[in-house]
Scaffold this motif. Structure first.
Motif, PDB file in Angstrom:
ATOM      1  N   PHE A 130     -10.620  38.423   2.321  1.00 30.87           N
ATOM      2  CA  PHE A 130     -11.448  37.815   1.097  1.00 30.87           C
ATOM      3  C   PHE A 130     -10.589  36.692   0.365  1.00 30.87           C
ATOM      4  O   PHE A 130      -9.657  36.799  -0.290  1.00 30.87           O
ATOM      5  N   LEU A 131     -11.308  35.695   0.431  1.00 32.49           N
ATOM      6  CA  LEU A 131     -10.834  34.383   0.085  1.00 32.49           C
ATOM      7  C   LEU A 131     -12.082  33.427  -0.748  1.00 32.49           C
ATOM      8  O   LEU A 131     -13.317  34.044  -0.726  1.00 32.49           O
ATOM      9  N   PRO A 132     -11.702  32.528  -1.312  1.00 34.33           N
ATOM     10  CA  PRO A 132     -12.878  31.622  -2.030  1.00 34.33           C
ATOM     11  C   PRO A 132     -13.863  31.367  -1.238  1.00 34.33           C
ATOM     12  O   PRO A 132     -15.051  31.640  -1.534  1.00 34.33           O
ATOM     13  N   PRO A 133     -13.885  31.359   0.153  1.00 33.82           N
ATOM     14  CA  PRO A 133     -15.449  30.878   0.857  1.00 33.82           C
ATOM     15  C   PRO A 133     -16.116  32.183   0.929  1.00 33.82           C
ATOM     16  O   PRO A 133     -17.456  32.089   1.425  1.00 33.82           O
ATOM     17  N   THR A 134     -15.360  33.434   0.762  1.00 33.45           N
ATOM     18  CA  THR A 134     -16.423  34.638   1.111  1.00 33.45           C
ATOM     19  C   THR A 134     -17.065  34.637  -0.112  1.00 33.45           C
ATOM     20  O   THR A 134     -18.223  35.401   0.005  1.00 33.45           O
TER      21      THR A 134
ATOM     22  N   ALA B 139      -2.694  43.785  -5.339  1.00 29.71           N
ATOM     23  CA  ALA B 139      -2.514  42.614  -6.105  1.00 29.71           C
ATOM     24  C   ALA B 139      -4.058  41.698  -5.545  1.00 29.71           C
ATOM     25  O   ALA B 139      -4.957  41.365  -6.308  1.00 29.71           O
ATOM     26  N   ILE B 140      -4.100  41.449  -4.395  1.00 32.29           N
ATOM     27  CA  ILE B 140      -5.203  40.705  -3.734  1.00 32.29           C
ATOM     28  C   ILE B 140      -6.462  41.570  -4.086  1.00 32.29           C
ATOM     29  O   ILE B 140      -7.454  40.897  -4.405  1.00 32.29           O
ATOM     30  N   THR B 141      -6.521  42.820  -4.003  1.00 28.03           N
ATOM     31  CA  THR B 141      -7.781  43.657  -4.054  1.00 28.03           C
ATOM     32  C   THR B 141      -8.303  43.536  -5.607  1.00 28.03           C
ATOM     33  O   THR B 141      -9.364  43.186  -5.746  1.00 28.03           O
ATOM     34  N   LEU B 142      -7.299  43.757  -6.563  1.00 27.04           N
ATOM     35  CA  LEU B 142      -7.445  43.708  -7.858  1.00 27.04           C
ATOM     36  C   LEU B 142      -8.094  42.164  -8.319  1.00 27.04           C
ATOM     37  O   LEU B 142      -9.006  42.257  -9.347  1.00 27.04           O
ATOM     38  N   HIS B 143      -7.382  41.289  -7.701  1.00 29.55           N
ATOM     39  CA  HIS B 143      -7.571  39.963  -8.143  1.00 29.55           C
ATOM     40  C   HIS B 143      -9.231  39.541  -7.784  1.00 29.55           C
ATOM     41  O   HIS B 143      -9.832  39.093  -8.562  1.00 29.55           O
TER      42      HIS B 143
END
Length: 675
Positions: free
Chosen positions: A602-606, A664-668
């Motif tokens: 999951f990244l900005p392009p997602t 952290a990635i999931t919550l962000h």
């Protein structure tokens, strides 16, 4: 001197705008710590006189691997180039809840000279196969979107056989012949043929010929030197349009691209032969992005990629918006969630990369890259520096070729391969045989870009080593003699192909569109970090096209018209092939695997690729999934697109995380969903 430098800068920008992108580098990869190696699988004889670099992942790869006789899909025909014939059919479909597959059979076979076929040319989109035999010769340009199967013949009787029964043959004047006992027709340059399977075909010759007709084949009475074109037609209106455009065909296509601010354009320059308007067929994504091309709606075929529609033009221009985001989510962090994210970030910042193969190493260091960017966004400079230091320590052995599974330069085909992968095609997901390079090296490129954002000296120190990754899967220039151009990209389909030097009955394939998206996002960021506008813009274009193709051919919302209704409840394609789509993955049929592999990482392009209206439907298929536990973070991230508060509560209960993510990635991700 200042004026001279200014002129050079203007010319450089003009060339970039025109699409004449130069190479990322032309340095010999063996001088960038990529030890040379010869590939154990030498190029087959079907490659002809081609030399390195080879387009290992091209859509037409079935021509050159294994038997060389497996299928190609040119939309609308399925084609096989066999040892003594080129066979083709207008495919029907079998559609179930689990898959949709095109039928492949030898409806027609154009018999070829008794000679070994070879590739005589290829370009950005097409391939040409020739059967040379002294004075006789037959050449076939295979061009996606051609309404004709074309054979260029030299000094030979043309024999075309069928496994069907040939019921009726009519010439240009409408005179009807019953195909039996070698009846000879009057000379004509057009023949229509009715088959017992319900298909009706038309054959065009570029001069008048007489045919001998039999129930199962036709043959020219005299030797023929010229062009034969076959096409199926499904209405008289379609036949009239084919007649109008019969004198021109495409023998290939050059692809160019231009960047103008936040808009990109792609130009297809068809290599027209003959005279008059050129008719080609467009896939659904073309139809949405084509500009100023005359449509020919009467020429309309149903294919496994939806309806292809005729377009009359010698060249096409397709325009699309390019992404404007770079490192961060376009949406800011929900202030209510900030402290909990920082707490998770501090806990996750010490995670290490221990994986030893190029893919899972890439996934793991991609996790650290995302953490570093989150730390940047949250102004946690010390944490960001610590993460980048860990990343650099982990990736430098890969850059310097000192890790156990070192990356090598394959002198045979022209590419970067892993030590274990080239020794065994089953190791490293087939990396040594060119599987999944954009996935594997895309993660590495992404990581290098993130390190370089905080430490520009890293990019200077390891510039050439880093560029070998980008050159392997996204080299834009033939001036780079060490790598093929755009190894994975299909410029007709706009998506990528993951399969390399392996033979498949259903053609090339790609499973994870989201990792393909990641690879081009990584290229874009590397261009940003290196202050290389050319690379950044190319990454934006590759990224935008991959997202369009993903949403068109992998995502199956209720409003999609691509696949039959029986398949549509799946909402997702797991693996897309040349001739088939499967609701599965290569590693299991669990729905969270099928859907999750089209989402992670999951990244900005997602935010572009997974839109809210689609996820409203798609999430219903995975919301009940509870295992494996380490894939549940991806489920929570999907829910966040439509229900951030519910997803936040789900995430707080997570205890296991897949290699590519963490708390952290999931919550962000959840806290940056638009409300």
């Amino acid at each position: 001197m200042t004026q001279y430098l200014a002129l050079i800068a203007v010319l450089f920008l003009a060339l970039a705008a025109e699409g004449r992108f130069g190479p990322f580098s032309t340095t010999d990869p063996t001088k960038a710590h990529r030890r040379p190696v010869d590939h154990p699988l030498g190029p087959s004889r079907y490659w002809g006189n081609m030399q390195r670099p080879y387009p290992t992942n091209s859509w037409w790869g079935n021509l050159v691997v294994g038997t060389g006789e497996q299928t190609l899909n040119t939309f609308p025909y399925i084609i096989k180039a066999k040892s003594r014939a080129v066979c083709f059919n207008r495919p029907g479909f079998t559609a179930t809840r689990e898959y949709v597959i095109s039928h492949s059979l030898d409806e027609w076979c154009i018999e070829t000279p008794n000679a070994e076929r070879r590739i005589t040319s290829h370009d950005d989109m097409s391939v040409t196969v020739t059967y040379p035999a002294g004075g006789e010769e037959m050449t076939f340009p295979f061009v996606p979107g051609s309404p004709f199967v074309v054979a260029e013949t030299k000094n030979m009787k043309v024999k075309v056989r069928t496994i069907m029964a040939l019921l009726k043959v009519r010439d240009e004047r409408g005179k009807e012949y019953k195909p039996e006992n070698g009846v000879v027709t009057e000379p004509s340059d057009k023949y229509t043929m009715e088959m017992n399977n319900g298909h009706t075909w038309v054959a065009y010759f570029d001069r008048k010929v007489s045919l001998r007709l039999y129930l199962g084949y036709i043959v020219t009475v005299d030797n023929f030197s010229g062009v034969l074109k076959f096409a199926v037609y499904e209405s008289y209106g379609m036949l009239r349009e084919l007649d109008k455009h019969r004198n021109a065909y495409s023998a290939g296509c050059d692809v160019d691209y231009r960047i103008n601010g936040d808009r990109g354009s792609i130009q297809y320059s068809w290599k027209k032969r003959g005279s008059g308007d050129l008719l080609m067929l467009s896939l659904p994504h073309h139809q949405k992005h084509l500009k100023n091309v005359r449509r020919v709606p009467a020429v309309n075929y149903r294919t496994i990629r939806g309806n292809v529609i005729g377009m009359a033009a010698d060249s096409w221009v397709l325009e699309l918006e390019l992404p404007t985001y770079t490192w961060d989510s376009p949406t800011g962090v929900d202030g209510r969630r900030l402290e909990r994210i920082k707490e998770a970030l501090r806990a996750d910042a010490d995670s290490q990369v221990t994986q030893g193969d190029p893919y899972f190493f890439g996934v793991a260091i991609g996790r650290l890259a995302r953490l570093a960017l989150i730390a940047d966004q949250l102004n946690e400079g010390a944490i960001a520096m610590k993460i980048r230091n860990n990343m650099e320590s982990a990736i430098v052995p890969w850059l310097m070729g000192s890790n156990p599974d070192a990356l090598l330069y394959d002198k045979t085909y022209g590419g970067i391969v892993s030590t274990k992968g080239i020794r065994n095609p089953g190791e490293d997901f087939g990396n040594g045989y060119y599987n999944d390079h954009h996935f594997h090296y895309g993660y590495h490129v992404y990581a290098c870009a993130v390190i370089g954002k905080g430490n520009p000296a890293f990019l200077s120190r390891y510039r050439e080593e880093i560029l070998t990754y980008a050159r392997d899967y996204a080299n834009p220039s033939k001036d780079d003699k060490y790598f093929p151009t755009f190894r994975n990209k299909d410029w007709f389909g706009w998506h990528s192909w993951a399969a390399g030097l392996f033979e498949f009955g259903d053609g090339k394939n790609q499973e994870s569109t989201s990792e393909a998206i990641m690879s081009y996002y990584g290229l874009m960021l590397l261009g940003e970090a290196m202050h290389n506008r050319q690379m950044k813009d190319l990454g934006r274009l590759l990224l935008a096209t991959e997202i369009v193709a993903t949403k068109t051919y992998w995502h199956v919302p209720s409003w999609s018209r691509i696949y039959p209704d029986v398949y549509k409840p799946n909402k997702m394609v797991g693996v897309l092939w040349g001739n088939k789509v499967d609701y599965t993955t290569f590693f299991g049929r669990n729905p969270i695997f099928i859907h999750g592999i089209q989402m992670l990482p999951f990244l900005p392009p997602t935010e572009q690729s997974l839109d809210k209206e689609f996820i409203k439907e798609e999430y219903e298929l995975i919301k009940g999934e509870t295992s494996p536990a380490d894939w549940m973070p991806y489920k929570a991230c999907a829910r966040a697109i439509i229900d951030p508060d519910g997803a936040w509560n789900d995430a707080l209960g997570l205890r296991q995380f897949h290699t590519g993510t963490c708390m952290a990635i999931t919550l962000h991700w959840i806290a940056t969903r638009p409300r």
